[in-house]
Design an enzyme around this catalytic site. Sequence first.
Site, PDB file in Angstrom:
ATOM      1  N   GLY D  73       0.806  -1.222   0.000  1.00  0.00           N
ATOM      2  CA  GLY D  73       0.000   0.000   0.000  1.00  0.00           C
ATOM      3  C   GLY D  73       0.833   1.264   0.000  1.00  0.00           C
ATOM      4  N   ARG D 139      -0.005  -5.140  -4.402  1.00  0.00           N
ATOM      5  CA  ARG D 139       0.092  -6.276  -3.506  1.00  0.00           C
ATOM      6  C   ARG D 139       0.148  -7.506  -4.406  1.00  0.00           C
ATOM      7  NH1 ARG D 139      -1.644  -3.766   1.378  1.00  0.00           N
ATOM      8  NH2 ARG D 139      -2.843  -1.899   0.906  1.00  0.00           N
ATOM      9  N   GLY D 140       0.773  -8.525  -3.973  1.00  0.00           N
ATOM     10  CA  GLY D 140       0.789  -9.768  -4.755  1.00  0.00           C
ATOM     11  C   GLY D 140       1.783  -9.717  -5.905  1.00  0.00           C
ATOM     12  N   ASP D 165       6.281  -6.010   6.142  1.00  0.00           N
ATOM     13  CA  ASP D 165       6.867  -7.251   6.639  1.00  0.00           C
ATOM     14  C   ASP D 165       6.671  -8.414   5.664  1.00  0.00           C
ATOM     15  OD1 ASP D 165       4.186  -7.094   7.235  1.00  0.00           O
ATOM     16  OD2 ASP D 165       4.329  -8.253   9.081  1.00  0.00           O
ATOM     17  N   ASP D 195       1.230   1.686   9.096  1.00  0.00           N
ATOM     18  CA  ASP D 195       0.734   1.367  10.442  1.00  0.00           C
ATOM     19  C   ASP D 195       1.806   1.510  11.521  1.00  0.00           C
ATOM     20  OD1 ASP D 195      -1.557   0.770   9.136  1.00  0.00           O
ATOM     21  OD2 ASP D 195      -1.489  -1.377   9.464  1.00  0.00           O
TER      22      ASP D 195
END
Lengths: 434, 434, 434, 434
Positions: D73, D139-140, D165, D195
């Site tokens: 993200g 993502r992915g 991570d 985050d």
Amino acid sequence: VERKNVLVRTKRGITSGETTYNRFTRDQEVVLVDVARYEQENHEAKCFVRAGPRERVVWAPGEVKACIVTCGGLCPGLNDVIHELFQVLYYNYGVDVIYGIRNGYRGFWHEKYRPWERLTPSMIAHISQQGGTFLGSSRGGYDLEKIASAIEEHGVNQVYIVGGDGTHRAAELIMQELHRRKLKVCVVGVPKTIDNDVGVIDRSFGFNTAIKHASTAILSAMVEAQCTPNGVGIVTLMGRHAGFIATNATLAAKNVDMCLIPEVDYSLTEILEHVLAVVSRQGHCVMVVAEGAGENLLQDAPSITDESGNVKKVGSIGLYLKGQISAYCASRLPAEEPVSIKYHDPSYMIRSTPAEAEDRVYCLQLAQNAVHGAMAGYTGFTSSQVNHRSVYVPISVITAASPSRLNPKGRTWERVLSITHQREPKKKQLASKL
Amino acid sequence: VERKNVLVRTKRGITSGETTYNRFTRDQEVVLVDVARYEQENHEAKCFVRAGPRERVVWAPGEVKACIVTCGGLCPGLNDVIHELFQVLYYNYGVDVIYGIRNGYRGFWHEKYRPWERLTPSMIAHISQQGGTFLGSSRGGYDLEKIASAIEEHGVNQVYIVGGDGTHRAAELIMQELHRRKLKVCVVGVPKTIDNDVGVIDRSFGFNTAIKHASTAILSAMVEAQCTPNGVGIVTLMGRHAGFIATNATLAAKNVDMCLIPEVDYSLTEILEHVLAVVSRQGHCVMVVAEGAGENLLQDAPSITDESGNVKKVGSIGLYLKGQISAYCASRLPAEEPVSIKYHDPSYMIRSTPAEAEDRVYCLQLAQNAVHGAMAGYTGFTSSQVNHRSVYVPISVITAASPSRLNPKGRTWERVLSITHQREPKKKQLASKL
Amino acid sequence: VERKNVLVRTKRGITSGETTYNRFTRDQEVVLVDVARYEQENHEAKCFVRAGPRERVVWAPGEVKACIVTCGGLCPGLNDVIHELFQVLYYNYGVDVIYGIRNGYRGFWHEKYRPWERLTPSMIAHISQQGGTFLGSSRGGYDLEKIASAIEEHGVNQVYIVGGDGTHRAAELIMQELHRRKLKVCVVGVPKTIDNDVGVIDRSFGFNTAIKHASTAILSAMVEAQCTPNGVGIVTLMGRHAGFIATNATLAAKNVDMCLIPEVDYSLTEILEHVLAVVSRQGHCVMVVAEGAGENLLQDAPSITDESGNVKKVGSIGLYLKGQISAYCASRLPAEEPVSIKYHDPSYMIRSTPAEAEDRVYCLQLAQNAVHGAMAGYTGFTSSQVNHRSVYVPISVITAASPSRLNPKGRTWERVLSITHQREPKKKQLASKL
Amino acid sequence: VERKNVLVRTKRGITSGETTYNRFTRDQEVVLVDVARYEQENHEAKCFVRAGPRERVVWAPGEVKACIVTCGGLCPGLNDVIHELFQVLYYNYGVDVIYGIRNGYRGFWHEKYRPWERLTPSMIAHISQQGGTFLGSSRGGYDLEKIASAIEEHGVNQVYIVGGDGTHRAAELIMQELHRRKLKVCVVGVPKTIDNDVGVIDRSFGFNTAIKHASTAILSAMVEAQCTPNGVGIVTLMGRHAGFIATNATLAAKNVDMCLIPEVDYSLTEILEHVLAVVSRQGHCVMVVAEGAGENLLQDAPSITDESGNVKKVGSIGLYLKGQISAYCASRLPAEEPVSIKYHDPSYMIRSTPAEAEDRVYCLQLAQNAVHGAMAGYTGFTSSQVNHRSVYVPISVITAASPSRLNPKGRTWERVLSITHQREPKKKQLASKL
């Protein structure tokens, strides 16, 4: 008895001298409404009374008791209007008793808000740098009989009402009721709507500030969409009946790929095909959707169950399109690269910001003129700007023309089409609507 | 040969269909200038031609070669104007050859800037979110003969010039020279001045953005002054001939204690007495000073030696007042609590910001109309807004009315007086000026 | 008598229950200072007492009378510190009497500020969103005898002092004097300096906010310089003794061409040659200059006459360089394209801004720990952060290490060199300084 | 062969001389991890290798081929990291071949992204003032075999991976696979997560910027709630596993009435009772909810049908609470004054903003050190900051410690409780969770 309009600032201990206005506006001064002329037209002019301080005021010093109320949703600039209404009443006209009515129309009569609060200079000193409304607001709470009685009971003779077209309709009824009771009370409006859908006037206060924050939200959506393979951003903006914010924010943000407004109906197919084409060509797509757009589409939408377990119709065109685009593209794009749709709803963040500088000056101007009009004895008017000039517009004229809509054949929409490269909806689509 | 104005967006490969404008503006459409009417006036109307796309264009597709130049100081919105001139020429009218002239008038002819640079979509894609001007700018470099020859040599037939009244005067001479050479070239202006002192028009682009940042600077000065015992803040703002920025920023910031503009002369004594009175009463004082204010005072100012060792007259009214206030208060306040004067000059930080949303929409509108006018065959005009309507104003009308000044008997100044509680200068002072 | 540290929030009527801290910090907990280790070093550790609430407090409820004072120049976050000192004293420890001392040290004793003002929750409710200091500040006004007597007279036993190294030195003397008078009074500091030149600690509050606004100012200067042929921008930033703001703002803004700080002396020739080279190569040049840089150069500067007619040395390195660069380039560039130098001094606009979010959290943390320390009976300490951990540092340690300076052989300066591509000054230049 | 680390800036034609680093970091230099010490502890130290340029580099000039990829993200600062990785490779170490991998891991191998794009100075010149990532992300798309082969095929020997991570776990596998293939390739990470839930390190880049915008969103919600009778604002913030953003934004915004995070479970009753109590007492209530909070509650939530007609569990704790609060208060407040709940989700607006100044400096530092480490021959590390010092942390250490969580017995949570006046959840509630 006619009284000379003298600035009574001495009373407040600020200056030692006495001063007066440079030039008073005469009641015969008017502002033309139709300033774009066509050869063949007749030249009968529609016009409004020009706003400004009058030489003679109808109220004796010390006689005025005023109250201020803000109604409806938040809009940048409310505190600027409250601040300046107070300042001019207090410093320029020497009015001592200025009540702040809490939380909209209900604040007039509900016992929870008794006794009414008298505003003081220190209370309002810093409010104009803050968003929201110092007085609180609310929708509803309108009870004509109780409101009129409360005004009568408090001996208030100038009522300043800041609100949208619904609020103005209510204000006119209040004026009529007070008139029926033979009370000498001015009822003055200042038009407020974040949607900018008040007719007749150039624009409503807070609109420029709203455009600014709305276009910032669009730019965020654009960054998000551009950085994601097949990213689609949907930004829902204010505008139940009118696309003013959606279109102007689109023009300011540029690089928007589709803009949907209540005034122009697209078929679902047209929308989906356009989005897919844009995603396929440039890898991402940004849509701006006025909250009132696509009513034609929502009629056919399925029911949903919300978080409270209630079954209801889809209410949000943005969320509806999110679902539709997702489903449509799923079958037309490679499985490994689906669209990634992000939904953005910056509405409350826009409404609650403080007004930007230019809007603050505009609020100041509207508020000062509202007081000048009341002191000169006008009632049932709203303080506005038409054709770049300050005017007093009868409340009934404002309400008859509101909510106004963007002209789907006009320049603004044309500019949006030229920016987004979206095409106009097909004629038959429009026809099928009838 | 007359040609139909057809959007040729197909050419750019964006849409597959062909589209046209909803409504064309006819040449007979005009916008009235004097919209505030007084009973006794005659009703002969002054008016300007309404701006907008015309049905017939005078240029064949592929025939147009355009160039864009920006001149003079920076102003928010320059990049928006450049961006949209390009977009409309390129996408709506299919113009391929669009030169960007570097660094103002000199860029037309100086060998350093040869060959001229052709603009492409990717070059200008992201400029409108940035301050300054993508093309660079400069003052000076005007050489009529060389500019006209360079235009002729490049075969350019549409010249877009963005600049102030000086730039517009030069633009008119260029137009005349090209005419003399019997060249069919449109010369089109877009008025630019951060001071907002262009006459006739509603306001110049970038003005709202300037007001915003100017009022932010004032608020900083206010915090600084309020937190310091006997703190005095002097904020110098743009405005050599006119106090538009100083007054509007004052109205937006509120709580300013004195505002000085070129249109209103105060005596040094009046200023010093007011500042001392304010400091004594509330413990601090904030002044807003237009850079062109107080010329009457600077005539009597002593010479200074600058950092380069040059002896010269004090050039900055703000710094002059800083010295005078310091000296004046030194002898009138307790030695232990002298005034603490902070001087603020946010000028360049304001000029170099990107335009805010509303100004960006305004720039887009001005630029689109500039191109529509040129394509319809107009020349020697500037793209503007008068009474909230888009118009074409002859360059000569604009230059004759510029630089304009704030009316010292008008509403804006009156509002400033009511905010600052400063008094108008004494009449004899004004008299002594003659 | 030792007392249990119990949150007495019940007293303020907010919650009905009673709560306590999850974990108390024990006095034996320390934080290591030197966390970067080299093989050959011995491992004796320097450390500070860890900050945090203690299980046992030395003050009985109702016994504490506190006062808060802010001294010196403005810095983002002052109001956050005041706000949170008050909150924790009032809500967590139930302290009723909290005085706000006005305008720095003078506010303790000057009759103008008698009687001292007691702070209330409503007074400080909204201050942390505003710049400056709610209490006012000032430099000077320090009178040890009078301050100690005023504290004694008011029965105050916790003194919170927010200020720089000078203020902290004064605070230590106050503590000693109160001790001499056998008064049980805690004196607690919170280090404040916009220059970030307090030794030992990670950084002073407000620094991140200052960097932000400083880099914005640099970006403005960059736009201005880039848009002007041979444009040179000089941005003077805070930093009398240390280049922390200048270097960090340079790293954040990027594209700066030269950065001058007090810790690194360049010869005038080196500076002028670099600027000319950059201007010749890329057409513009942006310099960032700490206000304390170039003292070696100012010694040779000529005298000037200021606006008050006073003859004095050039005080501003930025203005001095402006003159020198102008003269130097005049003889080396074509007459038709002289350098165009713009001088920017955003200092006060930076100082007076409200703290950004991260600094606000930092202020909250410092203020809470200051109170925890005082309640536990510590005195003569300052609330700080070292190696990312909250600690209590003896005031004497702080003052001995302040003002600190940037390491001219360290990483930050190296990064600046790699960004600006400026070269390190020649060795002989450094040698000649001795 | 060992090579001397010489800045090869001459190669890029910027300076004429040659320069070197002031001080090299030796490999024996380490940074202690546990800097808070307790009396009884043993003093064995855990430590990381200190980051910085080494005197000897293992790569010959011209030998290095690097690639940069960003995964997952968006987060403020991604462009700053890309920009500075490029700058140091290109200017400081003279690396010519630097590939930008598009759209995350998939960009390594998918034919759509062939050939890889080589980055140039002009491409990245202005990216750091923009949000998002210039390279795109996703993502992915992770396919170990294909990625390793693509790296081998392109002869790349330095792989810079910016991600969370999950991305780091994947990076370690890539490193192992390349090792298995006996390729001399450095794999270097820069930890990225909005985050802030990466373990071990002080904080992840972009976090301070995220806090800023998150607290702005909270302030908007506060204005909206305060201006509405019984207004309730629910602000959902990022944080699937950890409440770092929610708590810090709460501390920065102040005046929040309840903060919910994944680390602390409240029962629905506790939440509803608190909200009702606050609304009843002060007339409005503002809640901040981390997106991962309340998993215990969502398990019991009813199913809903979404806009696409899919039946699914309520996914958003914020929307769930909106429904619950509405229903709960409906039966407990007067019918005429129901709660008015506004739901705010500023997530994407926060993720897509450009980094603020301090975060930009942090990114620069992380990126420079990443390159220094690779050039010195380190691999399988991530560039980080621990205890206010730059270090290299083995990727495996980072992944083992992530996602980290806020300590529910720690100071930050305690501060939140003291700000919000919410009480800790009842013990039995916590017990029932086991």
